[in-house]
Design a protein around this motif. Structure first.
Motif, mmCIF file in Angstrom:
data_model
loop_
_atom_site.group_PDB
_atom_site.id
_atom_site.type_symbol
_atom_site.label_atom_id
_atom_site.label_comp_id
_atom_site.label_asym_id
_atom_site.label_seq_id
_atom_site.Cartn_x
_atom_site.Cartn_y
_atom_site.Cartn_z
ATOM 1 N N TRP A 1 48.696 -44.395 -3.684
ATOM 2 C CA TRP A 1 49.883 -44.156 -4.503
ATOM 3 C C TRP A 1 50.375 -45.448 -5.126
ATOM 4 C CZ3 TRP A 1 54.845 -46.140 -3.379
ATOM 5 C CH2 TRP A 1 54.939 -46.842 -2.175
ATOM 6 N N TRP B 1 51.540 -31.115 -7.050
ATOM 7 C CA TRP B 1 50.139 -31.447 -6.811
ATOM 8 C C TRP B 1 49.273 -30.576 -7.713
ATOM 9 C CZ3 TRP B 1 47.910 -27.068 -4.697
ATOM 10 C CH2 TRP B 1 48.774 -26.203 -4.022
ATOM 11 N N TYR C 1 54.998 -40.885 6.179
ATOM 12 C CA TYR C 1 54.534 -39.569 5.746
ATOM 13 C C TYR C 1 53.026 -39.453 5.954
ATOM 14 C CZ TYR C 1 54.135 -35.384 2.822
ATOM 15 O OH TYR C 1 53.898 -34.112 2.357
ATOM 16 N N TRP D 1 55.583 -37.275 -6.620
ATOM 17 C CA TRP D 1 56.588 -37.062 -5.580
ATOM 18 C C TRP D 1 57.934 -37.586 -6.049
ATOM 19 C CZ3 TRP D 1 54.242 -38.998 -0.282
ATOM 20 C CH2 TRP D 1 53.162 -38.183 0.076
ATOM 21 N N ASN E 1 49.105 -36.243 -7.566
ATOM 22 C CA ASN E 1 50.402 -35.934 -6.976
ATOM 23 C C ASN E 1 51.518 -36.649 -7.720
ATOM 24 O OD1 ASN E 1 48.365 -36.609 -4.429
ATOM 25 N ND2 ASN E 1 49.324 -34.609 -4.344
ATOM 26 N N TYR F 1 63.107 -29.857 1.475
ATOM 27 C CA TYR F 1 61.727 -30.183 1.120
ATOM 28 C C TYR F 1 61.228 -29.087 0.193
ATOM 29 C CZ TYR F 1 56.765 -31.471 2.097
ATOM 30 O OH TYR F 1 55.449 -31.859 2.007
ATOM 31 N N ILE G 1 61.478 -38.526 -4.319
ATOM 32 C CA ILE G 1 61.966 -38.842 -2.974
ATOM 33 C C ILE G 1 63.402 -39.350 -3.071
ATOM 34 C CG2 ILE G 1 61.586 -40.266 -0.914
ATOM 35 C CD1 ILE G 1 58.662 -40.667 -2.021
ATOM 36 N N GLU H 1 57.429 -32.197 -4.241
ATOM 37 C CA GLU H 1 56.068 -32.621 -4.538
ATOM 38 C C GLU H 1 55.422 -31.698 -5.569
ATOM 39 O OE1 GLU H 1 53.281 -32.430 -1.265
ATOM 40 O OE2 GLU H 1 54.341 -30.760 -0.359
ATOM 41 N N PHE I 1 63.030 -33.990 -0.941
ATOM 42 C CA PHE I 1 61.656 -34.322 -1.297
ATOM 43 C C PHE I 1 61.070 -33.181 -2.121
ATOM 44 C CE2 PHE I 1 57.046 -34.201 -0.104
ATOM 45 C CZ PHE I 1 56.663 -35.402 -0.680
#
Length: 121
Positions: free
Chosen positions: A69, A113, A14, A96, A94, A36, A98, A111, A109
């Motif tokens: 991360w 933020w 990624y 995430w 962030n 996504y 997954i 996310e 996915f």
């Protein structure tokens, strides 16, 4: 391969795609029918071709951001990581979610933020 190895490989891919903005690098990350979610509760980008197209519609300049991360939880169905994205003038926190398939491509996915303000309250 352990779940952590698969997640690490995917996150590294990624980040590579983030810096190259190469459609092939982006496409390799996602299953054909992946979803996504660019933000929680928004409609997802559905399908690899749509994901690539949407990604390329909002690219960062190569090398503009640094990403660090660590895993919060890693499992066979869901992995969650916490990250920090550092741009020259702003930093984001962030989160995430997954979901990888058996070949290491992401099937879902999401996310989150959030801009870091430096405030403590």
């Amino acid at each position: 391969m352990t779940d952590l190895e698969a997640v690490t490989r995917w996150v590294e891919g990624y980040v590579r795609a983030w810096h190259t903005n190469d459609p092939d690098d982006i496409g390799e990350l996602f299953a054909e029918d992946a979803a996504y979610y660019p933000a929680p509760y928004r409609e997802p980008w559905r399908g690899r071709d749509t994901i690539v197209r949407q990604w390329l519609g909002r690219v960062d300049a190569s090398g503009e951001a640094a990403f660090t991360w660590f895993p919060i939880t890693v499992g066979p169905d869901l992995s969650i990581l916490q990250g920090t994205t550092t741009y020259p003038s702003v930093v984001y926190s962030n989160l995430w979610l997954i979901r990888l398939d058996t070949v290491g491509q992401c099937r879902e996915f999401t996310e989150w933020w959030m801009r870091q303000t430096g405030d403590s309250g």
